[in-house]
Write a protein that holds these residues in place. Structure first.
Motif, mmCIF file in Angstrom:
data_model
loop_
_atom_site.group_PDB
_atom_site.id
_atom_site.type_symbol
_atom_site.label_atom_id
_atom_site.label_comp_id
_atom_site.label_asym_id
_atom_site.label_seq_id
_atom_site.Cartn_x
_atom_site.Cartn_y
_atom_site.Cartn_z
ATOM 1 N N ARG A 771 -14.928 -6.934 16.367
ATOM 2 C CA ARG A 771 -16.140 -7.661 16.003
ATOM 3 C C ARG A 771 -15.936 -8.377 14.666
ATOM 4 N N SER A 772 -15.328 -7.691 13.686
ATOM 5 C CA SER A 772 -15.093 -8.316 12.389
ATOM 6 C C SER A 772 -14.177 -9.528 12.523
ATOM 7 N N ALA A 773 -13.143 -9.395 13.354
ATOM 8 C CA ALA A 773 -12.242 -10.526 13.561
ATOM 9 C C ALA A 773 -12.980 -11.692 14.204
ATOM 10 N N PHE A 774 -13.888 -11.390 15.147
ATOM 11 C CA PHE A 774 -14.656 -12.455 15.771
ATOM 12 C C PHE A 774 -15.557 -13.147 14.751
ATOM 13 N N LEU A 775 -16.184 -12.359 13.863
ATOM 14 C CA LEU A 775 -17.054 -12.958 12.856
ATOM 15 C C LEU A 775 -16.260 -13.860 11.913
ATOM 16 N N ASP A 776 -15.034 -13.457 11.581
ATOM 17 C CA ASP A 776 -14.205 -14.327 10.750
ATOM 18 C C ASP A 776 -13.931 -15.650 11.463
ATOM 19 N N THR A 777 -13.591 -15.563 12.752
ATOM 20 C CA THR A 777 -13.342 -16.776 13.523
ATOM 21 C C THR A 777 -14.599 -17.626 13.621
ATOM 22 N N LEU A 778 -15.729 -16.952 13.831
ATOM 23 C CA LEU A 778 -16.994 -17.662 13.942
ATOM 24 C C LEU A 778 -17.301 -18.432 12.662
ATOM 25 N N GLY A 779 -17.154 -17.736 11.521
ATOM 26 C CA GLY A 779 -17.440 -18.396 10.248
ATOM 27 C C GLY A 779 -16.485 -19.544 9.970
ATOM 28 N N THR A 780 -15.201 -19.321 10.298
ATOM 29 C CA THR A 780 -14.208 -20.364 10.061
ATOM 30 C C THR A 780 -14.462 -21.587 10.937
ATOM 31 N N THR A 781 -14.932 -21.347 12.155
ATOM 32 C CA THR A 781 -15.092 -22.439 13.115
ATOM 33 C C THR A 781 -16.393 -23.204 12.910
ATOM 34 N N LEU A 782 -17.483 -22.457 12.635
ATOM 35 C CA LEU A 782 -18.792 -23.096 12.598
ATOM 36 C C LEU A 782 -19.218 -23.534 11.202
ATOM 37 N N ALA A 783 -18.636 -22.957 10.150
ATOM 38 C CA ALA A 783 -18.998 -23.366 8.790
ATOM 39 C C ALA A 783 -17.724 -23.698 8.021
ATOM 40 N N PRO A 784 -16.966 -24.683 8.506
ATOM 41 C CA PRO A 784 -15.654 -24.901 7.906
ATOM 42 C C PRO A 784 -15.676 -25.681 6.605
ATOM 43 N N ASP A 785 -16.628 -26.576 6.446
ATOM 44 C CA ASP A 785 -16.598 -27.437 5.276
ATOM 45 C C ASP A 785 -17.091 -26.698 4.031
ATOM 46 N N TRP A 786 -16.449 -27.000 2.911
ATOM 47 C CA TRP A 786 -16.771 -26.330 1.647
ATOM 48 C C TRP A 786 -17.076 -27.394 0.608
ATOM 49 N N ARG A 787 -18.229 -27.243 -0.049
ATOM 50 C CA ARG A 787 -18.590 -28.175 -1.110
ATOM 51 C C ARG A 787 -18.216 -27.554 -2.444
ATOM 52 N N ILE A 788 -17.194 -28.097 -3.070
ATOM 53 C CA ILE A 788 -16.716 -27.577 -4.354
ATOM 54 C C ILE A 788 -17.700 -27.973 -5.443
ATOM 55 N N GLY A 789 -18.130 -26.997 -6.229
ATOM 56 C CA GLY A 789 -19.015 -27.291 -7.338
ATOM 57 C C GLY A 789 -18.268 -27.675 -8.591
ATOM 58 N N ASP A 790 -17.279 -26.841 -8.987
ATOM 59 C CA ASP A 790 -16.499 -27.129 -10.185
ATOM 60 C C ASP A 790 -15.194 -26.368 -10.125
ATOM 61 N N VAL A 791 -14.265 -26.748 -10.969
ATOM 62 C CA VAL A 791 -12.956 -26.104 -11.039
ATOM 63 C C VAL A 791 -12.523 -26.028 -12.493
#
Length: 840
Positions: A771-791
């Motif tokens: 289940r944990s592995a599926f949730l990782d795949t789910l998050g990676t697939t459905l929420a892939p884009d990342w908005r960088i705030g600062d570095v």
């Protein structure tokens, strides 16, 4: 002296336990014990005493709060950090204590910090080379952290780096074989390595001091030295007092800072020579604590609180605490609680080890070790040490270790004061004065069990993932490679995620620097023995919207000139479908395997007909939601001679934001073929264990249908009176319906409830990791884009000359890093500070 234990030293565990290891206390609750003068939490006492001797502001006994009372001063601050490092590693009541802000958030922070904190104890080292490497890391890491803190005017951050570094240095004398030899008991690590300064025999030549070389100008031409003056007879050979010469700078503790000559300078002929350092020739090691004894020479020796610790926790926190202990490797303590579960009697007194009983409420875990963390533990450890003086008492060993730790604390703080005057003051005028004198703010209430209470600013240094200055000291492989180079560079990279909605991601973010890739992930926890809910609650969310998190990456042979961030999100479609199918197959296997276990619970008073399952993936449920009427689902269970049944039900779905709101309504149980023989009757009495789960939503509901009496072939029983199962299915996931069909015989209603609980429990626990592995795949697939705030990037090197400084100041980005894309951030300036250490 035959008994090294003071009479009455052991204390009683009362309401709250203290620390579990490393210079603990004589009393396992309050630290101090009335029969042991000057006892308490020893890291706190050692740090405060060393700081006072080094001129830090200190508590005035009996002073009012805010005017020098214990807990309010700068010395108290670094003492708190040196002490509470252990609480974040080992103390469940600190993690969960409601009066100090404990809970799952603190536990998550503690587990996130654990890989770094376990390296700050001088444990698990098997050679002098490894020990020297760790001294270099602690010393150089502290100085690098002070530069970082001075650039940001972060007083609490500076104190965290100092306090955690002192914890490690103090542990050296308790956890190593340093005090086993008489010729080392009078010397600190710094004093032993100072050597003896030998002034060059020739008078100072009449020449200039080293002159910096102008960039691009080449070296100044060498001039021939002046004629050497006549050499006096050996007995009268003395430096000529009429010849002006600069002060000789030594390289040892008592000799002040070394003379540092830049590589672009011309060297003078007359330099101090230093006697050889004897430490590399000594066979030094430390006790094994985190690693098995097979990897070293002697164990550290472990002790832990008995069942009393867990009984002090609220009932609802006990299971999470035990699960956490198992995750971080404290399996001895977790197993002890399982032994205590259900036992309402007081725990039995632990047996004496080496003839020395531990204090009541404390369990000493065999084998005993060498640690000198308090007087009663020193008595247990003394026979395990290779002492050159067999007559020395355990109390004397402990006092020696404590004294050396205190003296080292003062020496290091005085060295930091020298560094502050030469380096920190130009960076941030007055910063060091604030570090050493500024009172702590919003300090909690002191008590006998917490004489040095917490301050929010100090707690944040452990629990805010963008802070944690101890990472400067801990970076690197542990235990270290004995051949580790001192010239390696490290980058501390702080990344902010935009606070705008949906800016976060569960995708894998990779940082590339110097040709090496680093996965930025602080907290992937997977445990076959833990349930899925425990796994997910304890995992750190690295790129949550609005968060800032620091990562230390390296080592690098040369300082990189840039970093590149890459979003390694996978594409949707086939990847997600395959992950869902894998989860469904896992559940099917669990359902099939659990049947024989269930039969043992009823002792043959019910017959298993068989099992089955049906599933709806995201595309299936979207189709149901769009068609406006339910799917008519069914599960066929063929038990051969035990009978053949079909359970029919409806599956509804409707949109609910990004998710789907679903219900499962059971309709009929049809007997396609009754059993061949049922205790002399011609009729069956079936009942069904039914389970509906939406794994991504954490939903699981179980229920019993039946038993139904007098069922023959071709007959059915209506199940529509059972309330429908309602749940939300997370976007991209799905729904599973699973059943076990039994033929009822003589089992009781309570036995059927026991079967149901076991069925649901095994599906939940045995499917945890899938289940944990599926949730990782789910998050990676459905929420892939990342908005960088600062570095922001800070570079450092821990050597005899520490180099450190910001190479990319905090830069606002506020831009998306889409799946499969990368973005490069060049460094805009070099690290600007080089600091020579006067001790090593």
């Amino acid at each position: 002296m035959t008994d090294d234990r003071r009479a009455g030293v052991p204390g009683r565990l009362r309401d709250v336990p203290g620390l579990l290891s490393t210079f603990g206390g004589e009393d396992p609750v309050a630290g101090a014990h009335p029969d042991v003068p000057d006892s308490g939490w020893y890291h706190e006492l050692i740090t405060r005493a060393g700081a006072v001797a080094a001129g830090w502001s200190a508590p005035a006994p009996g002073g009012a709060p805010g005017s020098g009372a214990v807990g309010s001063t700068a010395a108290d601050a670094i003492a708190w950090h040196a002490d509470y490092l252990d609480s974040y590693l080992y103390n469940p009541l600190w993690w969960f204590g409601p009066t100090t802000g404990g809970g799952l958030s603190r536990l998550g922070a503690a587990l996130m910090a654990r890989p770094a904190l376990v390296t700050l104890h001088f444990d698990d080292l098997t050679s002098t080379a490894q020990i020297r490497t760790m001294w270099r890391r602690y010393l150089g890491g502290t100085v690098a952290a002070l530069v970082w803190a001075a650039e940001r005017d972060d007083v609490a951050g500076a104190r965290n780096a100092i306090g955690t570094g002192l914890h490690a240095m103090q542990d050296f004398y308790s956890h190593s074989n340093w005090v086993d030899s008489a010729d080392r008991r009078t010397k600190t690590w710094f004093e032993a390595g100072a050597g003896r300064p030998l002034v060059h025999e020739l008078p100072w030549p009449d020449r200039q001091l080293p002159v910096p070389v102008r960039p691009g100008a080449g070296r100044p031409p060498r001039q021939p030295p002046p004629p050497r003056p006549p050499r006096p007879p050996r007995a009268n050979r003395r430096p000529d007092p009429s010849v002006s010469r600069p002060p000789v700078q030594g390289l040892g503790w008592h000799l002040g800072p070394p003379q540092v000559v830049d590589t672009g300078m011309e060297l003078g002929l007359r330099l101090p020579l230093v006697g050889s350092d004897p430490r590399p020739g000594w066979d030094l090691y430390t006790g094994m604590y985190e690693h098995g004894l097979q990897h070293g020479f002697k164990p550290h020796g472990k002790y832990a609180f008995d069942c009393t610790l867990f009984r002090a926790l609220p009932a609802g926190l006990r299971d999470p605490a035990v699960a956490a202990l198992s995750f971080i490797g404290m399996t001895d303590l977790a197993a002890r609680w399982r032994q205590c579960t259900g036992d309402t009697a007081a725990p039995a007194t632990p047996p004496a080890l080496a003839g020395i009983p531990a204090p009541p409420g404390v369990l000493v875990l065999a084998p005993t070790g060498i640690a000198l963390d308090n007087q009663w533990m020193a008595a247990i450890s003394r026979p395990n040490r290779a002492l050159d003086d067999p007559g020395i008492a355990a109390t004397d060993l402990f006092a020696t270790a404590r004294g050396l730790a205190t003296r080292t604390t003062t020496q290091w703080l005085e060295e930091l004061a020298r560094i502050a005057a030469s380096t920190l003051e130009p960076i941030n005028p007055g910063f060091w004065a604030r570090v050493t004198t500024q009172p702590r703010s919003a300090v909690g209430t002191a008590s006998t069990m917490a004489p040095n209470p917490e301050s929010p600013a100090d707690i944040a240094q452990y629990e805010d993932p963008a802070r944690q200055p101890f990472q400067f000291l801990s970076a690197g492989q542990y235990p270290p490679d004995p051949a580790e180079t001192a010239d390696a560079w490290w980058l501390r990279v702080t990344l902010g995620t935009s606070s705008r909605p949906l800016s976060g991601t569960n995708a894998d973010i990779v940082l590339r620097a110097g040709g090496v890739d680093f996965l930025l992930d602080h907290g992937r926890l997977r445990s076959p023995s833990g349930s899925w809910s425990e796994n997910r609650l304890l995992e750190w969310d690295d790129f949550e919207a609005g968060s800032r998190t620091a990562y230390v990456v390296g080592p690098f042979a040369a300082l990189p000139s840039e970093i590149t961030l890459r979003n390694q999100a996978a594409s949707a479609g086939a990847v997600l479908a395959a992950a869902w199918d894998g989860l469904v197959d896992t559940v099917a296997g669990i359902i099939e395997a659990v049947g024989d276990l269930l039969l043992t619970l009823v002792g043959g008073h019910a017959d298993l007909v068989g099992d089955g399952r049906a599933s709806w993936g995201w595309a299936d449920l979207q189709r149901v939601a769009g068609q406006g009427f339910p799917d008519q689902g069914s599960i066929l269970v063929d038990g051969g001679p035990e009978g053949r049944y079909r359970l029919s039900f409806d599956v509804w779905a409707s949109p609910s934001g990004d998710d789907l709101y679903c219900q499962v309504h059971f309709r009929t149980l049809t007997c396609l073929k009754e059993s061949d023989w049922d205790r002399g009757t011609t009729e069956d009495e079936p009942f069904v264990l039914a389970l509906v789960t939406a794994p991504a939503s954490g939903f699981l509901q179980s229920l019993i249908l039946g038993p139904y009496s007098g069922v023959d072939t071709g007959e059915f029983r209506t199940t529509s009176s059972v309330p429908p199962v309602l749940t939300t299915v997370a976007r991209g996931s799905g729904l599973i319906v699973a059943i076990q069909v039994f033929e009822s015989d003589d089992e009781s209603p309570s036995a059927r409830q026991q079967l149901l609980a076991a069925f649901a429990g095994r599906v939940a626990s045995d499917g945890a990791n899938e289940r944990s592995a599926f949730l990782d795949t789910l998050g990676t697939t459905l929420a892939p884009d990342w908005r960088i705030g600062d570095v922001e990037v800070f570079a450092f090197r821990r050597n005899a000359v520490v180099e450190a400084g910001t190479v990319l100041p905090r830069t606002a980005v506020e831009a998306w890093l889409e799946a499969g894309r990368e973005r490069t951030f060049p460094f805009t300036q070099p690290p600007r500070h080089a600091i020579a250490l006067g001790v090593s």
